[in-house]
Design an enzyme around this catalytic site. Structure first.
Site, PDB file in Angstrom:
ATOM      1  N   GLU A   3     -31.646   6.554   8.328  1.00 35.56           N
ATOM      2  CA  GLU A   3     -30.796   6.827   9.477  1.00 35.56           C
ATOM      3  C   GLU A   3     -30.876   5.666  10.451  1.00 35.56           C
ATOM      4  O   GLU A   3     -31.797   5.608  11.275  1.00 35.56           O
ATOM      5  CB  GLU A   3     -31.241   8.106  10.184  1.00 35.56           C
ATOM      6  CG  GLU A   3     -30.964   9.364   9.425  1.00 35.56           C
ATOM      7  CD  GLU A   3     -30.906  10.558  10.357  1.00 35.56           C
ATOM      8  OE1 GLU A   3     -29.897  11.248  10.336  1.00 35.56           O
ATOM      9  OE2 GLU A   3     -31.861  10.772  11.109  1.00 35.56           O
ATOM     10  N   GLY A  36     -25.529  15.493  10.795  1.00 32.29           N
ATOM     11  CA  GLY A  36     -25.860  15.988  12.125  1.00 32.29           C
ATOM     12  C   GLY A  36     -24.652  16.608  12.777  1.00 32.29           C
ATOM     13  O   GLY A  36     -24.279  17.743  12.493  1.00 32.29           O
ATOM     14  N   HIS A  43     -37.827  11.589  12.692  1.00 34.26           N
ATOM     15  CA  HIS A  43     -36.495  11.315  13.224  1.00 34.26           C
ATOM     16  C   HIS A  43     -36.608  10.390  14.433  1.00 34.26           C
ATOM     17  O   HIS A  43     -37.585  10.438  15.181  1.00 34.26           O
ATOM     18  CB  HIS A  43     -35.804  12.618  13.618  1.00 34.26           C
ATOM     19  CG  HIS A  43     -34.345  12.454  13.852  1.00 34.26           C
ATOM     20  ND1 HIS A  43     -33.840  12.026  15.046  1.00 34.26           N
ATOM     21  CD2 HIS A  43     -33.284  12.658  13.032  1.00 34.26           C
ATOM     22  CE1 HIS A  43     -32.522  11.967  14.965  1.00 34.26           C
ATOM     23  NE2 HIS A  43     -32.153  12.352  13.745  1.00 34.26           N
TER      24      HIS A  43
END
Length: 187
Positions: free
Chosen positions: A99, A166, A29
């Site tokens: 992302e 999220g 991430h």
């Protein structure tokens, strides 16, 4: 998740501790890359450790705003995918999430067309590494300001297999709406 099975690594979680408790673990991430200086090499170790422990990695890839504005999206995503999957077997059970860092928590989501295009690039990279069959069957998600307002259009795209949600998951009404919107989309 850390890549070592055991040892004195305060603040880290062993893959063995997650095995049996979690089916998936998010690795790579942008926050981990940025704030903890995790490199593709470290993420690769984590992917291998997760797979060894029987936990399915969700590998996150994506570019910063500066990289996006400089037209480096494809180069960054290619680097993340190739570097993070080095020496991972073609039998690996994993998920990839695109992302774009510039869209995480900002309310600025990539358009569905932008997301679909980049996920198509990711699928082509994976096809070169593992073959067309693996790439077709690999789930590739979009994450980055996924909301009830944009999820249906994202899910209608041919390359997007799901969403990595999220902030919208923190509000029950928002999350339930998002799930309902997703369920209504037929692929």
């Amino acid at each position: 998740m850390y890549f070592e099975e055991k040892g004195a690594y305060t603040g880290e979680i062993s893959p063995l501790m997650l095995a049996g408790l979690c089916e998936y673990v998010i690795l790579g991430h942008s926050e981990r890359r940025q704030y903890f200086s995790e490199t593709n090499e470290i993420i690769n170790k984590k992917v291998r450790a997760a797979l060894k422990a029987g936990v399915k990695p969700i590998l996150c890839v994506g570019e910063s705003l500066a990289q996006y504005e400089a037209g480096k999206t494809e180069a960054v995503v290619t680097d993340h995918v190739i570097g993070s999957l080095k020496d991972i077997p073609a039998s690996a059970n994993l998920v990839i999430a695109y992302e774009p860092v510039w869209a995480i928590g900002t309310g600025k989501a990539a358009t569905s067309e932008q997301a679909n295009n980049v996920i198509g690039i990711v699928r082509k990279i994976v096809a070169k590494l593992y073959g067309d069959s693996f790439a077709r069957n690999l789930r590739i998600l979009y994450g980055g300001s996924v909301t009830p307002d944009n999820i249906a259009e994202l899910m209608r795209q041919t390359e997007i297999d799901g969403g990595l949600v999220g902030g919208a998951s923190l509000k029950v009404d928002s999350f339930v709406s998002l799930i309902r919107q997703t369920a209504q989309v037929k692929k």
